[in-house]
Design a protein around this motif. Sequence first.
Motif, PDB file in Angstrom:
ATOM      1  N   VAL B 654      -8.864   7.329 -15.604  1.00 52.33           N
ATOM      2  CA  VAL B 654      -9.986   6.758 -14.830  1.00 52.33           C
ATOM      3  C   VAL B 654     -10.385   5.416 -15.405  1.00 52.33           C
ATOM      4  CG1 VAL B 654     -12.419   7.069 -14.263  1.00 52.33           C
ATOM      5  CG2 VAL B 654     -10.808   8.980 -14.058  1.00 52.33           C
ATOM      6  N   ILE B 655     -10.472   5.372 -16.698  1.00 53.00           N
ATOM      7  CA  ILE B 655     -10.834   4.102 -17.345  1.00 53.00           C
ATOM      8  C   ILE B 655      -9.807   3.065 -17.022  1.00 53.00           C
ATOM      9  CG2 ILE B 655     -11.156   2.965 -19.610  1.00 53.00           C
ATOM     10  CD1 ILE B 655     -12.218   5.748 -20.587  1.00 53.00           C
ATOM     11  N   VAL B 657      -7.813   2.906 -14.545  1.00 53.80           N
ATOM     12  CA  VAL B 657      -7.890   2.472 -13.135  1.00 53.80           C
ATOM     13  C   VAL B 657      -8.989   1.441 -12.966  1.00 53.80           C
ATOM     14  CG1 VAL B 657      -8.524   3.236 -10.831  1.00 53.80           C
ATOM     15  CG2 VAL B 657      -6.867   4.537 -12.161  1.00 53.80           C
ATOM     16  N   LEU B 658     -10.116   1.782 -13.520  1.00 57.83           N
ATOM     17  CA  LEU B 658     -11.217   0.822 -13.414  1.00 57.83           C
ATOM     18  C   LEU B 658     -10.825  -0.513 -14.021  1.00 57.83           C
ATOM     19  CD1 LEU B 658     -14.206   3.168 -14.331  1.00 57.83           C
ATOM     20  CD2 LEU B 658     -13.646   2.208 -12.074  1.00 57.83           C
ATOM     21  N   PHE B 659     -10.128  -0.434 -15.154  1.00 54.77           N
ATOM     22  CA  PHE B 659      -9.673  -1.662 -15.808  1.00 54.77           C
ATOM     23  C   PHE B 659      -8.734  -2.422 -14.895  1.00 54.77           C
ATOM     24  CE2 PHE B 659      -6.280  -3.590 -18.362  1.00 54.77           C
ATOM     25  CZ  PHE B 659      -7.001  -4.576 -18.991  1.00 54.77           C
ATOM     26  N   ILE B 661      -8.553  -2.423 -11.691  1.00 49.40           N
ATOM     27  CA  ILE B 661      -9.262  -3.050 -10.569  1.00 49.40           C
ATOM     28  C   ILE B 661      -9.886  -4.358 -11.011  1.00 49.40           C
ATOM     29  CG2 ILE B 661     -11.274  -2.791  -9.049  1.00 49.40           C
ATOM     30  CD1 ILE B 661     -10.568   0.232  -9.006  1.00 49.40           C
ATOM     31  N   VAL B 662     -10.468  -4.289 -12.149  1.00 49.08           N
ATOM     32  CA  VAL B 662     -11.093  -5.520 -12.665  1.00 49.08           C
ATOM     33  C   VAL B 662     -10.053  -6.575 -12.842  1.00 49.08           C
ATOM     34  CG1 VAL B 662     -12.284  -6.522 -14.651  1.00 49.08           C
ATOM     35  CG2 VAL B 662     -13.019  -4.323 -13.707  1.00 49.08           C
ATOM     36  N   GLN B 665      -8.848  -8.099  -9.597  1.00 55.23           N
ATOM     37  CA  GLN B 665      -9.783  -9.018  -8.969  1.00 55.23           C
ATOM     38  C   GLN B 665      -9.842 -10.347  -9.684  1.00 55.23           C
ATOM     39  OE1 GLN B 665     -13.367  -6.752  -8.798  1.00 55.23           O
ATOM     40  NE2 GLN B 665     -12.930  -6.031  -6.710  1.00 55.23           N
ATOM     41  N   ASP B 763      -1.883   4.510  -3.294  1.00 58.86           N
ATOM     42  CA  ASP B 763      -3.043   3.735  -3.749  1.00 58.86           C
ATOM     43  C   ASP B 763      -2.756   2.279  -3.479  1.00 58.86           C
ATOM     44  OD1 ASP B 763      -4.822   3.398  -6.907  1.00 58.86           O
ATOM     45  OD2 ASP B 763      -5.174   2.592  -4.884  1.00 58.86           O
ATOM     46  N   THR B 766      -3.345  -1.470  -5.856  1.00 53.53           N
ATOM     47  CA  THR B 766      -2.543  -2.255  -6.797  1.00 53.53           C
ATOM     48  C   THR B 766      -1.639  -3.218  -6.101  1.00 53.53           C
ATOM     49  OG1 THR B 766      -0.902  -0.530  -6.785  1.00 53.53           O
ATOM     50  CG2 THR B 766      -2.558  -0.463  -8.529  1.00 53.53           C
TER      51      THR B 766
END
Lengths: 268, 829
Positions: B654-655, B657-659, B661-662, B665, B763, B766
Amino acid sequence: MYFVIILSLLIKESLLLRIVRVSVPTYRVRGQPAQLDCEYELGDDTLYSVKWYRDNEEFYRYLPKYDPPKHAYKLDGIKVDLSKSDDRHVVLHQVTLKSSGLYRCEVSAEAPSFASTAGEGRMDVIYLPREGPRITGNEQENRVGDSLFLNCTSGRSYPGAVLSWDIDGEKVTDPNLLVQYPPIQHAHGLVSTALGLLVPTGKTMQVKCTARVAPAWREGSEAVVGNSQVADSKEAMLLVRSSAVASTLSITLLTLFLLQILLTQSET
Amino acid sequence: MIEDCFCILLVPVTQVVAIAGEPVYLPCDITIQDEEDAVLLVLWYREDLGTPIYSVDAREKDFGVAERWSDESVFASRAYFLPERRPAELGVDRVKSSDQGIYRCRVDFKQAQTRNSRVNLTVIVPPSKMIITDDKGDVKQAIVGPYVEGDSFTLKCDVSGGQPRPWVKWFRDEIETDTPVTVLTGGAVRGVLRVGPLTRTDVRAAFTCRASNHLRSHPIETTLTLDMNFPPLTVHILGSNQPLSAIRRYDLLCQSAGSRPPASITWWKNGHRINNAKETLSTDGNTTTSTVSLQLTKSDAGAKLACRATNPQMPSVAPLEDDWILDIQYVPETVVRLGTNLDPRNIREGTDVYFDCIIKAHPYIYKVEWRHNGKSLSHNVGQGIIISNQSLVLQGVGRNTAGNYTCVGFNAEGDGESRPLSLDVLYAPTCRSSQQRVHGVAKQERAHITCHVDSNPPEVTFRWTFNNTANSNEVSDSYISRTGTVSTVTYTPHTEMDYGTLLCWAHNRIGKQRVPCVYHIIAAGRPDQVHNCSVVNASLTSFGVRCSEGFSGGIQQSFFLEVKELVTQELVANVSSAVPRFTAIGLVPGRTYGVAVISYNSKGRGEPYHIRANTLRPPEKHHVHDKSLDMPRTAFHMTGAMSAAVGVGGVIMVILVLFLIVVRQKCFKRKASPDPRAPSPPSSPDKLGEKDDSESDDRNPDIIPSEMDHLQQVDYYRTQQVSTISPPLGSRMPRGSVAGVRGSIPAYYALRTAPPPHQTMIDNGTQQGIPPPAAFGSGSCTLPRGSSTGLTSIVPVERCIPLQHLRTLPRPMAAPTALPRHLPRDTPL
């Protein structure tokens, strides 16, 4: 006088039954008796019967084994005289006109053969006229013309008399001169006859009518004419004169000549 | 005088007539008139004999037991006295002719007069023999004849024997005829019958000769039946004078009546006897029927079919005949003939051709049909097909017009199709479609470029030229070989200048090829990334992945699939395939995996394509059991520690994934690959070309973990950047950017498959929206020929670079690899 008739015979062997002779009188005058003979030979046979028939009807028999051996039946005109009859003869009383007929004799042998033989003969009974022929004439008729007419009538007889005309002794044969009449029947079977004659005129002649009664006459045999035994002949004669000029003919019976011959029967 | 009066016995005479052989009864009256009387003796005499011939002697016995005696030489035992009758009778059996005579019965009575009676016995002796003879003196017994019509004949019937002399009479069918009778010497009586002249109605007449001499005696008779012979009266072919079909077999019937004995029937065709006829006879014998089975042909038309009837007993009588002029119908006979002023060996494309259909038919056709290679043609002026009467006109024939032409005539008998007429259309060579148009060739590599043309006639000669940006050169004949309509050039690029375009020209006697065949020689490179990947057929322990392949780099490419634990990055599956279609098995249910699809060829690996895939989550109650069942091969068991590790891994994921996404972007220009992999040797077989899905999926179930090679991955990335041309926009691009061509999607994608499939279970975060490098976007293009496909709409035309411009691309850059992308090999011409 007898007419003897010899009949046909059955001739076989001499040892057999045979008829030798059957004698029957041919004519008998009424009232006379008659005798019938039957001659036969028995040979080895014995007799069973003798029978007599008239016209196939038995009137007499002789049976030797029966008692009495003689027997007669009554037939019209037949009266058997048993006393005078036997196994070979039959005697009839006074024959009558009804006795005429065919008479037969039959002879039969005894069993087992029953051989039979027969013979026969005819007998006729006659009646002679008691009166001669009569000549009659009709004056009225005779006056007319040149000829004279006569009738001849016989007396009663059986059989009927035969008439004939003679002129001056010569027999009339011309049929134009003769007039025939039917016979006339009388009681008891008797018959009379008549015959007419036309007589030429202008001369005088002898006319004769003859009546003959003879049974054999009907046979037309001349031989019978001369036989007087049983025949009967009577004559009537007259003289006739006729004139052609005279308006009236006078018929004068000059002569009546009657000849009568009576025949008498004689039995043997 | 003597008189024989024996004959004058006045005895009643009874007349008695007897038939010889029968009994007779002679009457004798023995009745008695008086009861006392009795019969003594009865004697029977015969007139010519003296002794009795019979006697009953009752003189000594009762009459009932009286002794009776009969003369052995006269009646003997034949006589018997019947006293009980009235009158009594002397019976005599089996009277003989010698018994005839006059008998006398004498009855002696006891009392009455003897009774004599006579009997005149007449004995009738029937005639004994009857002989019938005909005119020839032959004795006839039952049948007289046969005679024929018009004959006359006499029959003599001679009857002998009989007392008194018999009468003889002829009867015809029991009707007395006037029969003249003569007495022959010898005493026989002859009755003559004259018959004739005879007619048909006299047949079977019964002639009876009958003779008798007394009403009470049975006449003797003989009956003759008249037999006659008749010629046939009639003969008819049944159903004659109707048309016959040539394709059928007929049973024809001929009947003849009136013949006696029955007629004999023969069949004739034009005077020749037909032998297979069968005869039947009617029950009355009067009618003979003959059946002949005939298969007639067209040549029998107009022939005279005759049926002849004869009486076999009367050969001298001419036969009776019925005729039939045959009318034969048949299937149309057709012939196709090419127009007379046309040379069938020299018909070129564009010329007008016409055919005539020559037809023989009876009855005449009601329709004509034309067929080309078996398919019916219809009148169509727009397509240049003109059908009129029995002609076919083809305007402006093309090579497709060539083939076999037939015409078909239709009548009631059927469809008659002609033999095919082959139409040969000549044309100048053209380039054959479906050829490999792009050849990736390494330097110093020898390539064989083939040029295949269509040509009629096929005798062709080839010419090759090579064009590059600088010039155009004829290819020397020494590099060219030819086999039929195929020419091959052996080509080896040595320098950058040797990459370019080869043009192939052919010509035959019709003319030159107008448009040359074009073959692009490009430098061989690594394949492009696959695209449009999707997960299919997910189960508890498996799923499938399907992708569209990218440009192969000019040479043969293959593919492999890597499946990794998302958290641990542990490789759990590695599958190779000749096509980008895979199935991963032996996975853990309810888990998410990272999947990479990688293409490769002899020049290296293409860029991986990453997606995520989930196995299905099992139902709760079956959780434990399903795990053990679904992981037979990996033997992957969840221990307590492992569960903890998974839980920790999940947090980390989860971490991460969040990373990610950041990161995405912040830096969307660079597509980060979390774990690029080094290429591994292809494990799939060397089968090239398209393969069936199931084949590749089932063949490599093994999971092959692979080492990560960073260097290779970097090199791969670089190469990919150089050799890849930006593809056209996907319709689903979220940004809708004009320049947003993803580098991972090959440019020719749209030309060979449907629009990119909808992505499921992926997903997208990515990948979506990752822009390709701008430098690549400017160099992208689609093939000019691609405009002929129906998928052109998704290709931005304004992005297209003219062919001439492409040639000017600098060689160190992507020019050699960019060119082939405009000519995908499956693009139809």
